[in-house]
Design a protein around this motif. Structure first.
Motif, PDB file in Angstrom:
ATOM      1  N   GLY A 242     -28.874  58.115  -2.588  1.00 52.98           N
ATOM      2  CA  GLY A 242     -30.146  57.690  -2.004  1.00 52.98           C
ATOM      3  C   GLY A 242     -30.082  56.269  -1.483  1.00 52.98           C
ATOM      4  O   GLY A 242     -30.796  55.905  -0.559  1.00 52.98           O
ATOM      5  N   ARG A 243     -29.195  55.478  -2.068  1.00 52.62           N
ATOM      6  CA  ARG A 243     -28.996  54.089  -1.631  1.00 52.62           C
ATOM      7  C   ARG A 243     -27.609  53.881  -1.058  1.00 52.62           C
ATOM      8  O   ARG A 243     -27.395  53.010  -0.221  1.00 52.62           O
ATOM      9  CB  ARG A 243     -29.202  53.126  -2.799  1.00 52.62           C
ATOM     10  CG  ARG A 243     -30.635  53.132  -3.308  1.00 52.62           C
ATOM     11  CD  ARG A 243     -30.852  52.125  -4.389  1.00 52.62           C
ATOM     12  NE  ARG A 243     -30.129  52.546  -5.585  1.00 52.62           N
ATOM     13  CZ  ARG A 243     -29.900  51.764  -6.632  1.00 52.62           C
ATOM     14  NH1 ARG A 243     -30.296  50.527  -6.637  1.00 52.62           N
ATOM     15  NH2 ARG A 243     -29.274  52.233  -7.680  1.00 52.62           N
TER      16      ARG A 243
ATOM     17  N   PRO B 201     -26.470  56.589   2.905  1.00 47.56           N
ATOM     18  CA  PRO B 201     -27.307  57.774   3.075  1.00 47.56           C
ATOM     19  C   PRO B 201     -26.917  58.623   4.284  1.00 47.56           C
ATOM     20  O   PRO B 201     -27.159  59.834   4.286  1.00 47.56           O
ATOM     21  CB  PRO B 201     -28.722  57.218   3.211  1.00 47.56           C
ATOM     22  CG  PRO B 201     -28.597  55.751   3.329  1.00 47.56           C
ATOM     23  CD  PRO B 201     -27.232  55.350   2.891  1.00 47.56           C
TER      24      PRO B 201
ATOM     25  N   GLN C 166     -30.350  61.300   1.587  1.00 47.28           N
ATOM     26  CA  GLN C 166     -31.441  60.425   1.152  1.00 47.28           C
ATOM     27  C   GLN C 166     -31.848  60.665  -0.299  1.00 47.28           C
ATOM     28  O   GLN C 166     -32.508  59.822  -0.899  1.00 47.28           O
ATOM     29  CB  GLN C 166     -32.667  60.655   2.045  1.00 47.28           C
ATOM     30  CG  GLN C 166     -32.421  60.396   3.520  1.00 47.28           C
ATOM     31  CD  GLN C 166     -32.287  58.921   3.839  1.00 47.28           C
ATOM     32  OE1 GLN C 166     -32.830  58.075   3.127  1.00 47.28           O
ATOM     33  NE2 GLN C 166     -31.555  58.600   4.880  1.00 47.28           N
TER      34      GLN C 166
END
Length: 144
Positions: free
Chosen positions: A16-17, A20, A25
């Motif tokens: 998610g970080r 991505p 995501q």
């Protein structure tokens, strides 16, 4: 009730970080929640574990012996380096599915070799988080 383990390797805690555009995501918590929800609808008990440490992953695989019928594993970077994880999976005799969020075959040459693929029941790559869900669906009906 059938019981399976889902094992996430190094750096997947950053989903998610972390890149991505490559890994999507969704956070690891989001993915785990989806796995748990699907497992519940399929009447499958699921154990989920993530570690950045190879020895912890090896020990967790050992702990799964005699407890689970199948493993879903994303070895992440250890895919290309870890004989220890391969040996742990083979030593337990637990059938496993190898999962990768990205299509590793279309990435850098060093990512195209897997120490697991030749022993896996199946390898799912490039489907994003859906790869985990497909593997859980498979284990819900797989007959040893």
């Amino acid at each position: 009730m059938r019981e399976i383990a889902v094992i996430h390797g190094p750096n997947l805690n950053l989903l998610g970080r972390r890149e991505p555009s490559v890994y999507g995501q969704q956070s690891l918590s989001d993915i785990n929640r989806s796995i748990e929800q699907l497992a519940d609808t399929l009447s499958v008990k699921v154990r989920i574990f993530q570690s950045n440490a190879e020895h912890e992953l090896v020990e967790y695989i050992h702990d799964c012996m005699d407890c689970v019928e199948g493993i879903v594993i994303n070895p992440a970077a250890f895919t290309h380096t870890s004989v220890a994880l391969r040996d742990a999976l083979l030593a337990t005799g637990i059938p496993f599915i190898e999962v990768h969020l990205s299509n590793v075959a279309a990435r850098e040459p060093f990512r195209q070799h897997s120490y697991f693929a030749d022993k896996a029941v199946a390898t799912l790559a490039g489907l994003g988080a859906e790869g985990y869900l497909a593997a859980v669906r498979f284990w819900s009906t797989y007959t040893l």
